[in-house]
Design a protein around this motif. Structure first.
Motif, short mmCIF file in Angstrom:
data_model
loop_
_atom_site.label_atom_id
_atom_site.label_comp_id
_atom_site.label_asym_id
_atom_site.label_seq_id
_atom_site.Cartn_x
_atom_site.Cartn_y
_atom_site.Cartn_z
N TRP A 130 0.80 -1.22 0.00
CA TRP A 130 0.00 0.00 0.00
C TRP A 130 0.84 1.27 0.00
CZ3 TRP A 130 0.14 3.39 4.14
CH2 TRP A 130 0.80 2.93 5.27
N LYS A 131 2.12 1.16 0.36
CA LYS A 131 3.02 2.31 0.33
C LYS A 131 3.70 2.46 -1.03
CE LYS A 131 4.38 2.12 5.18
NZ LYS A 131 5.54 1.96 6.08
N GLY A 132 3.50 1.49 -1.91
CA GLY A 132 4.15 1.53 -3.22
C GLY A 132 5.51 0.87 -3.23
N GLN A 133 5.87 0.22 -2.13
CA GLN A 133 7.16 -0.44 -2.03
C GLN A 133 7.08 -1.85 -2.62
OE1 GLN A 133 9.85 1.24 -0.80
NE2 GLN A 133 8.44 2.96 -0.61
N THR A 134 8.15 -2.27 -3.30
CA THR A 134 8.20 -3.61 -3.87
C THR A 134 8.19 -4.65 -2.74
OG1 THR A 134 9.45 -2.81 -5.75
CG2 THR A 134 9.53 -5.17 -5.34
#
Length: 110
Positions: free
Chosen positions: A13-17
């Motif tokens: 949800w944070k856009g982290q892989t």
């Protein structure tokens, strides 16, 4: 012409892989044309350069992989981020011919 391994990582949800990049290999595209990345120094980061440019990918791929925005492409030993949708995919209005390649904008910081 080069070939590129295509990775399509999942993100939280944070856009982290999530996980390792190697877990997201979806295939290889061949016949890749490097469209002249421009090397420029990155401000406030001595010794670091940014490469931005475009690459062309043939529509006909044995792997049937279609590169999308947010994919990662490993060409040689450089990892590129795809930062655009596919460009110039429409039929040529003057000739009526279908293009052989689609193009995507890429970026890499090395």
């Amino acid at each position: 012409m080069a070939s590129a391994q295509v990775f399509r990582p999942s993100r939280d949800w944070k856009g982290q892989t999530v996980g390792q990049l190697d877990d997201y290999l979806i295939g290889t595209v061949t016949g890749v044309v490097m469209g002249g990345p421009s090397v420029q120094p990155v401000r406030n980061f001595p010794g670091t350069v940014s490469t931005e440019g475009q690459i062309g990918i043939p529509f006909d791929q044995e792997s049937e992989v279609v590169v999308q925005q947010h994919d990662r492409l490993l060409i040689g030993s450089t990892l590129y981020a795809v930062v655009s949708d596919r460009l110039w995919t429409d039929v040529n209005v003057l000739t009526g011919s279908q293009p052989s390649y689609y193009w995507v904008e890429i970026r890499s910081t090395t």
